[in-house]
Structures are given as structure tokens and as C-alpha cells.
Design a protein around this motif. Structure first.
Motif, short mmCIF file in Angstrom:
data_model
loop_
_atom_site.label_atom_id
_atom_site.label_comp_id
_atom_site.label_asym_id
_atom_site.label_seq_id
_atom_site.Cartn_x
_atom_site.Cartn_y
_atom_site.Cartn_z
N ARG A 14 32.37 -56.25 -52.93
CA ARG A 14 31.30 -56.04 -52.36
C ARG A 14 30.46 -56.15 -52.78
O ARG A 14 30.52 -56.70 -54.23
N GLU A 15 29.27 -56.84 -52.47
CA GLU A 15 28.51 -57.58 -53.16
C GLU A 15 27.54 -55.92 -53.77
O GLU A 15 28.10 -54.65 -53.75
N PRO A 16 27.35 -56.37 -55.40
CA PRO A 16 26.74 -54.93 -56.17
C PRO A 16 26.00 -54.17 -55.20
O PRO A 16 26.27 -52.36 -56.39
N TYR A 17 25.46 -54.30 -54.31
CA TYR A 17 24.46 -53.46 -54.28
C TYR A 17 24.33 -53.73 -52.36
O TYR A 17 23.05 -53.22 -51.85
N GLU A 18 25.16 -53.60 -51.98
CA GLU A 18 25.62 -53.17 -50.45
C GLU A 18 24.96 -51.78 -50.24
O GLU A 18 26.29 -51.38 -50.51
N ALA A 65 18.76 -53.61 -53.07
CA ALA A 65 19.65 -53.76 -52.22
C ALA A 65 19.38 -54.45 -50.70
O ALA A 65 18.48 -54.12 -50.40
N ASN A 66 21.04 -54.71 -50.44
CA ASN A 66 21.09 -54.98 -49.21
C ASN A 66 21.69 -54.08 -48.11
O ASN A 66 22.58 -53.56 -48.49
N VAL A 67 21.07 -53.97 -47.81
CA VAL A 67 20.91 -52.73 -46.61
C VAL A 67 21.13 -52.86 -44.94
O VAL A 67 21.35 -52.78 -44.02
N ARG A 68 21.18 -54.66 -44.84
CA ARG A 68 21.34 -55.02 -43.19
C ARG A 68 22.80 -55.39 -43.26
O ARG A 68 23.28 -56.33 -41.91
N SER A 69 24.13 -55.79 -44.34
CA SER A 69 25.15 -56.44 -44.06
C SER A 69 25.83 -55.66 -43.08
O SER A 69 26.25 -54.43 -42.87
N GLY A 119 29.52 -50.12 -47.23
CA GLY A 119 29.34 -50.52 -48.24
C GLY A 119 29.53 -50.79 -49.45
O GLY A 119 31.06 -50.14 -50.11
N THR A 120 29.14 -50.79 -50.93
CA THR A 120 29.72 -50.63 -52.24
C THR A 120 30.26 -49.78 -51.99
O THR A 120 30.99 -49.38 -53.41
N VAL A 121 28.92 -48.26 -51.98
CA VAL A 121 29.52 -46.79 -51.82
C VAL A 121 29.87 -46.36 -50.72
O VAL A 121 29.22 -46.72 -49.99
N ALA A 122 31.22 -46.24 -50.42
CA ALA A 122 31.38 -46.21 -48.23
C ALA A 122 30.83 -45.22 -48.46
O ALA A 122 31.44 -43.46 -49.48
#
Length: 303
Positions: free
Chosen positions: A89-93, A107-111, A119-122
Motif C-alpha cells: 500500500r502507500e505508506p499512509y493509506e 494521509a490518503n483517506v480516499r483510496s 489500507g496500510t493498517v487494515a
């Protein structure tokens, strides 16, 4: 045949490179989702039992591709589980539904991956089952990125740079497994089978030299496997981010249908496991024998 057990206690590095005795190939293998070190702290924080958490794991994929080191190529693997942190993942999804604190602006909060809880932390494992009893501190998520994500990617970058310096080219093979059924979103038919034993992803030809993709495809077909290209998996963050064909960096993702080698209910090996592993060893041997000459040629042409 040994059972596939989780590793909850033994002290092992969070990620590690298994090196060949002698580096002779421009191949680099990455297994980002086969980690099985489940810390007692993570298990205590989870609402799920260990077996349920392992449903996100690419069980034994690092072992299936372990012949890489016998053919002059390194294998990088994460030992922490995907349910703990996902390096593909991206580092900050980051998922605002997971954390107890406001997320940073970067942070990418919209992917789409964040939207699905992956996300990066599921936030969830397979079939949308929540991992945690309650929201976790943002500091915990950021600490995982610092201690797990960044070291993994630093090690991967180092391996790719070393291969390019040595051989003038690098072929990254990102190794994964996939469930044998995919959700459809249709309540009348919630799942459908994946009609392939392997899926090769090269971002629709953009991440990898076509000869390499074709070689992997044809060798697997010759072994009797059903092989799909780029559907349903075209290659994830690692494949997309590390491919740079203008700089002689090629990246290919391989997904193995878990039903080939694994009882998906018990997460234990099937009798066919050893054959699949032997066939992948043959594939690696073929690639290692075929592509160094091409790498040497391209390096000479560039000088």
C-alpha cells in the motif's frame, strides 16, 4: 509435510532478506504478505482469533518461492502479518474509521483500498470481519509504519539498486496468493470462482518487459496450469511503484490460487503442495538461466 503454523512468540526480525550463496541473477523476489509473526499484544487487541486473522495471510508463499536463493537471487519477506500492516500500500493509506485520533493532512483517506477497510493498517480481514474491538491510537498505526513499512521498502529498494549496479537491469517478482473465490457484490450469487491457477500482473504491460511476462506465462502453461493476465489482479502498489523500465527496472506480480496448495478452511497444506513448490522452482531456474544474458546485453548497450 509440515503443517503451516503461525509464529506468535519466537524472536525473528520484522522483515529479512534471504540471500543466495552467490549473487548471479538480476531477479529479486518479494513476499510481502506471508508473514506469520503474531505478537501477543496484537492478538490481545484483536476481536478475532488467530485462525481468523490468518485469513489475510499469503500462507507459505515465501516457502513456495524459496528456490530463488538456490538460483542466485535474493528473497525479501515480511515476518509481520498483513493483518498487522500491509506494505503493498502507500505508506499512509489510513482509515478514519479505524483510528481514535484525527488523521494527518498527508494521509490518503480516499483510496478504494481504504474504503474497503484494507489500507496500510487494515481495519478488516476477509469477508469484511473487523480486526479490532475498538478504535486504535493513531500513534500505534504510525509506529507500525516506522518499524515495519519503512524498513521493508528500504530493504527492497536496496536490493533493486544492487541488482541494477551488478547486472544493469533488475526483474522484481512480487509473490502473492489469492482466494479461490471472489466476491461479486450480488446477494443472489455472492461469490464466483477464480478461473485461474496463476494470475500474472504487469500493469497491462506497463511495469515489465513483455518478454519476461511472456516467459513466466508460457512456462506455467507448459507445466499444465491455467494462467490469466492482469485480471483480476494487475499488480499492486509494489509492482506499480518499483517499475521504471526507462531505468531498467521491471516488476511483475504473481498470484497463486490458494486452492492449488492449501486447504483454505484449515490453512494446512494439500498433498499437491510439494508439486506446486517444485514447479515454481523449475520456473525460477528457467528465469535465472534465461535472463542474465539479456541483462548483460542491455548493460553493455547502455555503457
Amino acid at each position: 509435510m509440515q503443517a503451516f503454523a503461525a509464529d506468535a512468540a519466537r524472536a525473528i526480525p520484522l522483515c529479512e532478506t534471504i540471500e543466495p550463496e552467490r549473487l548471479t541473477s538480476p531477479l529479486v523476489f518479494s513476499s510481502p504478505h506471508s508473514g506469520r509473526r503474531y505478537s501477543t499484544e496484537f492478538l490481545a487487541a484483536s476481536a478475532l482469533d488467530l485462525h481468523s486473522l490468518r485469513s489475510s495471510e499469503d500462507v507459505a508463499v515465501d516457502d513456495l518461492f524459496s528456490a530463488a536463493t538456490l538460483h542466485g537471487a535474493p528473497l525479501l519477506r515480511a515476518n509481520f502479518p498483513r493483518a498487522f500492516l500491509d506494505v503493498n500500500r502507500e505508506p499512509y493509506e489510513l482509515d478514519s474509521k479505524l483510528f481514535a485520533d484525527p488523521l494527518p493532512d498527508y494521509a490518503n483517506v480516499r483510496s478504494l483500498r481504504v474504503a474497503s477497510g484494507l489500507g496500510t493498517v487494515a481495519r478488516v480481514v476477509s469477508e469484511g470481519r473487523p480486526i479490532y474491538r475498538e478504535r486504535i491510537p493513531l500513534a500505534e498505526g504510525l509506529a507500525r509504519i516506522e518499524s515495519c513499512y519503512k524498513p521493508y521498502h528500504a530493504m527492497l529498494e536496496g536490493l533493486l539498486e544492487r541488482a541494477v549496479e551488478r547486472f544493469g537491469i533488475v526483474y522484481l517478482v512480487d509473490c502473492h496468493s489469492m482466494p479461490s473465490r471472489m466476491p461479486t457484490g450480488d446477494s443472489r450469487r455472492p461469490y464466483e470462482p477464480v478461473n485461474a491457477d496463476f494470475v500474472i500482473g504487469d500493469r497491462h504491460g506497463s511495469s515489465c518487459e513483455p518478454d519476461f511476462s511472456h516467459r513466466v506465462h508460457s512456462q506455467l502453461v507448459t507445466m499444465g496450469y491455467r494462467v490469466a493476465r492482469n485480471k483480476p489482479y494487475a499488480g499492486g502498489y509494489i509492482t506499480a511503484s518499483y517499475a521504471a523500465r526507462s531505468r531498467k527496472r521491471h516488476a511483475l506480480q504473481i498470484e497463486i490460487n490458494r486452492a492449488l496448495y492449501l486447504d483454505e478452511a484449515t490453512l494446512q497444506p494439500l498433498p499437491r503442495y510439494e508439486k506446486v513448490k517444485a514447479d515454481l522452482s523449475r520456473l525460477i531456474a528457467d528465469l535465472a538461466a534465461h535472463f542474465p544474458a539479456a541483462g548483460a546485453h542491455w548493460r553493455a548497450a547502455a555503457e
